[in-house]
Design an enzyme around this catalytic site. Structure first.
Site, short mmCIF file in Angstrom:
data_model
loop_
_atom_site.label_atom_id
_atom_site.label_comp_id
_atom_site.label_asym_id
_atom_site.label_seq_id
_atom_site.Cartn_x
_atom_site.Cartn_y
_atom_site.Cartn_z
N GLU A 1 -3.97 -0.29 -10.07
CA GLU A 1 -3.97 1.09 -10.58
C GLU A 1 -4.52 1.14 -12.00
O GLU A 1 -5.24 2.07 -12.35
CB GLU A 1 -2.56 1.68 -10.52
N LEU B 1 -6.86 -5.21 -2.36
CA LEU B 1 -5.45 -5.42 -1.99
C LEU B 1 -4.66 -4.12 -1.96
O LEU B 1 -3.53 -4.09 -1.51
CB LEU B 1 -4.77 -6.36 -3.00
N ARG B 2 -5.26 -3.04 -2.46
CA ARG B 2 -4.50 -1.79 -2.55
C ARG B 2 -4.00 -1.33 -1.18
O ARG B 2 -2.83 -0.99 -1.03
CB ARG B 2 -5.32 -0.68 -3.20
N ARG B 3 -4.87 -1.33 -0.22
CA ARG B 3 -4.44 -0.86 1.12
C ARG B 3 -3.30 -1.72 1.67
O ARG B 3 -2.28 -1.17 2.11
CB ARG B 3 -5.62 -0.83 2.07
N VAL C 1 -0.09 -0.90 -0.41
CA VAL C 1 0.43 0.46 -0.39
C VAL C 1 0.65 0.99 1.03
O VAL C 1 1.62 1.70 1.28
CB VAL C 1 -0.51 1.40 -1.18
#
Length: 139
Positions: free
Chosen positions: A49, A97-99, A102
């Site tokens: 983020e 890596l966000r997907r 989250v």
């Protein structure tokens, strides 16, 4: 003249040292506990983020081409010279890596130390310095 929201960029960059420290602490004391796994997830998520928020502020402020994804934010800011080219691959790997973090958190391997944890902990302070230097140079 550009309007670059230096205040909001600065607020986000202030978090970098704590995120890097948390990742260093988790990695150096790794035992695969649930608490460590959750701490690692959160620190990686905050790193994602932070770099995407900073990138978005830079893209908006310097009127760079529009980003269509998190990876695109990193690619655009990399192309514009915000950070050294050798950071690009690792930062893209990070935002990918966000997907999993989250949206697919229920299958995230919490008992494993993610290899990016150590690399990002070392890279984040360099990223912060590069952004600050970019702002000084461009403004």
């Amino acid at each position: 003249m550009y309007y670059v929201n230096r205040e909001q960029i600065g607020v986000r960059l202030q978090a970098v040292d704590e995120i890097a420290e948390a990742l260093h602490d988790v990695a150096s004391n790794w035992q695969g506990t649930l608490l460590q796994g959750l701490a690692q997830e959160r620190a990686l998520h905050l790193a994602i983020e932070t770099v995407t928020d900073v990138g978005s502020y830079l893209i908006d402020g310097f009127i760079m081409r529009d980003a269509s994804s998190y990876e695109d934010i990193i690619e655009i800011t990399g192309e514009e010279g915000v950070f050294p080219a050798n950071m690009l691959g690792t930062l893209i790997e990070l935002v990918k890596l966000r997907r999993p973090l989250v949206q697919e958190y229920f299958v995230w391997p919490r008992s494993e130390l993610h290899p990016l944890s150590v690399r990002i902990a070392d890279l984040l302070p360099e990223y912060k310095a590069a952004v600050e230097q970019y702002l000084e140079r461009e403004l």
